[in-house]
Enzyme design. Sequence first.
Site, mmCIF file in Angstrom:
data_model
loop_
_atom_site.group_PDB
_atom_site.id
_atom_site.type_symbol
_atom_site.label_atom_id
_atom_site.label_comp_id
_atom_site.label_asym_id
_atom_site.label_seq_id
_atom_site.Cartn_x
_atom_site.Cartn_y
_atom_site.Cartn_z
ATOM 1 N N GLU A 41 12.493 -21.973 18.628
ATOM 2 C CA GLU A 41 12.328 -22.978 17.592
ATOM 3 C C GLU A 41 13.117 -23.990 17.883
ATOM 4 O OE1 GLU A 41 11.547 -22.176 13.429
ATOM 5 O OE2 GLU A 41 10.629 -20.368 13.937
ATOM 6 N N GLU A 79 3.093 -28.626 7.445
ATOM 7 C CA GLU A 79 2.299 -27.511 6.596
ATOM 8 C C GLU A 79 2.624 -27.839 5.190
ATOM 9 O OE1 GLU A 79 2.971 -23.682 8.936
ATOM 10 O OE2 GLU A 79 4.242 -24.993 10.136
ATOM 11 N N LYS A 138 4.068 -24.984 2.919
ATOM 12 C CA LYS A 138 5.545 -24.109 3.242
ATOM 13 C C LYS A 138 6.605 -24.156 2.011
ATOM 14 C CE LYS A 138 7.642 -22.643 6.928
ATOM 15 N NZ LYS A 138 8.713 -23.148 8.042
ATOM 16 N N GLU A 148 11.019 -28.621 4.954
ATOM 17 C CA GLU A 148 10.116 -27.559 5.690
ATOM 18 C C GLU A 148 8.704 -28.071 5.849
ATOM 19 O OE1 GLU A 148 10.864 -24.554 6.844
ATOM 20 O OE2 GLU A 148 13.055 -25.027 6.509
#
Length: 453
Positions: free
Chosen positions: A270, A324, A327, A333
Amino acid sequence: MEPPPMATKTVALLVVVVIVVVSEAPGQGKALSIGVNYGTLGDNLPPPAQVAAFLRDRTIIDRVKLFDSNPDLVRAFALTGISVTVTVPNGLIPSLADRRGGAAAAWVAANVAPFYPATNITLVSVGNEILATGDRALVAGLVPAMRRLSAALSAAGLRRVRVSTPHYLGILAVSWPPSAARFRGGYERRVFAPMLQLLRETRSPFVVNPYPYFGYNPETLNYALFRPNPGMRDPFTGITYTNMFDAQLDAVYSAMNRLGYGDVAIAVGETGWPTAAEPGQIGVSAAEAASYNRNLIRKVNSATGTPLMPNRTFEAYLFALFNENLKPGPIAERNFGLFRPDFTPVYDIGILKNNPSGRRPRRGRRKWCVAKEGASEAALQANINYACSNGLVDCRPIQEGGACFLPNTLQAHASYAMNAFFRASGHRRFHCDFAGTGLITAANPSYGNCQFR
Ligand SMILES: *[C@@H]1O[C@H](CO)[C@@H](O)[C@H](O)[C@H]1NC(C)=O
Ligand SMILES: *[C@@H]1O[C@H](CO)[C@@H](O)[C@H](O)[C@H]1NC(C)=O
């Protein structure tokens, strides 16, 4: 009458041609490619089959990493050619570590064998950032679970599927200077040595998640973003690091090398940069995210490696495919995504295929890209930084003494840089977006000796 000398010449010529092709840097000669993390913590994300078709048809993304082994997702990538990493849930590690190996065989039979080879599963990730959990049972079971899964895959005839586990950089006790880096003492011999031994035996990569985003401050922002900066010098090697990503990977390498495993491949599980964060945080917007990810893609495709790993390539996965919205945690995030749920890019980093359906762009009147009236000074400056920092554009004309230096205004300089970027990157509409501050015009903005091409 004397064919041999002629033939020899032809052969020699062919050899030269072959060498030229092979030695061309992948970043220039071959199409770029990149992996992406496909997380699904959103209530507005498109169906997996649409995602798989989008990635295959419209992007240069050729590998995805999943945070589980959800069969709907795994199946969606069947026959796409896209390579898939599936992840074992952390909680299963203690049972998979069991000496008898039955649990590992059962996991492979349920989660890999039914989908392979239609879905090109290439890696099984055993949990995610296990050492960050501090959970003794998980840490103790990690390497044994990896070993059992690897054996179970072999036994099932799935030798091509590798096994590894991604690490956060908190595994390093010392990370600067890179040459002095080492793993945390308690884990060095107990976890990392046997893990690296297994990875070497199975030709699998050591997977790390380097995030310059979590390591920069206002002074080191350009260093974190691969933008021009003074660099950081490792006093022991004398190497000046020009970007934090290289320094982080070299730190990991040094820690591995101390244990005698410098030869094991490193993969980037990542990495990424968000487009939004808490109010007041500097260095977070679409311009910075685009800068980081664009340069990262060029970096990992260039095969230049790092100062301590010259010419190495790194299999790499950007974080993340989508924003997202479910999250938990800080605002950032939920804002690491490359795409919105409707597949529109959050910013342009050249990962869309230039020619989606094989059609050539329609030839029409020439178009130029300029800065919109009323764009903020900060946005104009960010556009200049972005357009001039990616290696595609020659920005010397807007520097002092250049043909486009006068008028010395941000508006004029930004227009020049934005247009040059628009031309260089394929002059499609989204190349002039610049977070809504670019405008496509049919009026040629050139003046005097200042030519907008
Ligand atoms: C599977 O993915 C790997 C890695 O990207 C690639 O080399 C291989 O060609 C792929 N296999 C198929 C059948 O597409
Ligand atoms: C890296 O590649 C360059 C160019 O091909 C070559 O000259 C150099 O010797 C290589 N370095 C190593 C350490 O392999």
